[in-house]
Design an enzyme around this catalytic site. Structure first.
Site, PDB file in Angstrom:
ATOM      1  N   GLY A  11       0.491  -3.632   8.707  1.00 19.30           N
ATOM      2  CA  GLY A  11       0.580  -5.500   9.152  1.00 19.30           C
ATOM      3  C   GLY A  11      -0.487  -5.594   8.942  1.00 19.30           C
ATOM      4  N   HIS A 112       1.238 -10.605  -3.508  1.00 23.88           N
ATOM      5  CA  HIS A 112       0.980  -9.543  -3.969  1.00 23.88           C
ATOM      6  C   HIS A 112      -0.617  -9.183  -4.581  1.00 23.88           C
ATOM      7  CE1 HIS A 112       2.444  -6.745  -7.406  1.00 23.88           C
ATOM      8  NE2 HIS A 112       1.475  -7.507  -8.350  1.00 23.88           N
TER       9      HIS A 112
END
Ligand code: GRF
Length: 192
Positions: A11, A112
């Site tokens: 995260g 991405h």
């Protein structure tokens, strides 16, 4: 405006967004806050960070469902409890069905680790090295039904250096991810 962030692991992108929200006063300026962090894995390190920040940190375990649809139904229920203006995929490693994506159309973002449309999918850094790329990078985009495609909001470019491995390149790209994701969200909030 509530932001819900979906994670699967460490995260670090989520943490960068949480820090930016505080540092740049998104609540005061845009009425926006990170309302919840939801992970598909109970062991995601990012959940600890979220809890320490006083942010709702929830788990919807994909292994507890025997179908993608059943998992997504529970995930959508958890997300919708926070009535999000924005759903942010940050290191979220589940492929989402077109039905799920349609539910959040226009308010679903992803990051991405490649310069899309190059290298959609996995192992992006090794593939860039194998292809002899001289630059690499990351892309923040709106999520559409087609995996790792959709309108591009932000990109960052990094050099590929002699002796780079997938890991050294990933580290260099991740640093840039932590800059462009908060920037992309802030500019969306600004224009909302
Ligand atoms: C990293 O590979 C990053 O490039 C991609 O997801 C992975 C984990 O990111 N976006 P995070 O640390 O969980 O945000």
């Amino acid at each position: 405006k509530n932001i819900v962030i979906l994670i699967s692991g460490g995260g670090s992108n989520m943490a960068a967004i949480v820090r930016a929200a505080r540092r740049e006063q998104w609540q005061e300026r845009f009425g926006a806050r990170v309302a919840a962090v939801i992970s598909n894995r109970a062991d995601a390190g990012g959940l600890v960070f979220a809890r320490e920040q006083g942010i709702a940190a929830e788990v919807v375990d994909h292994k507890r469902h025997d179908s993608r649809e059943a998992f997504e139904a529970e995930l959508a229920e958890a997300i919708d409890r926070h009535r999000p203006a924005l759903v942010v995929l940050a290191g979220f490693m589940r492929i989402l069905t077109p039905g799920f994506v349609a539910r959040y159309a226009g308010r679903l973002l992803n990051i991405h680790p490649s310069l899309l449309p190059a290298f959609p999918g996995l192992h992006t850094h090794q593939r860039a090295l194998d292809a002899g790329c001289q630059v690499a990078g990351a892309t923040v985009h709106q999520v559409t039904a087609e995996l790792d495609h959709g309108p591009i909001l932000e990109q960052a470019v990094v050099p590929v250096l002699p002796g780079d491995t997938a890991q050294t390149l990933a580290t260099r790209v991740l640093t840039q991810e932590h800059l462009i994701y908060p920037r992309a969200i802030a500019s969306l909030l600004q224009s909302a």
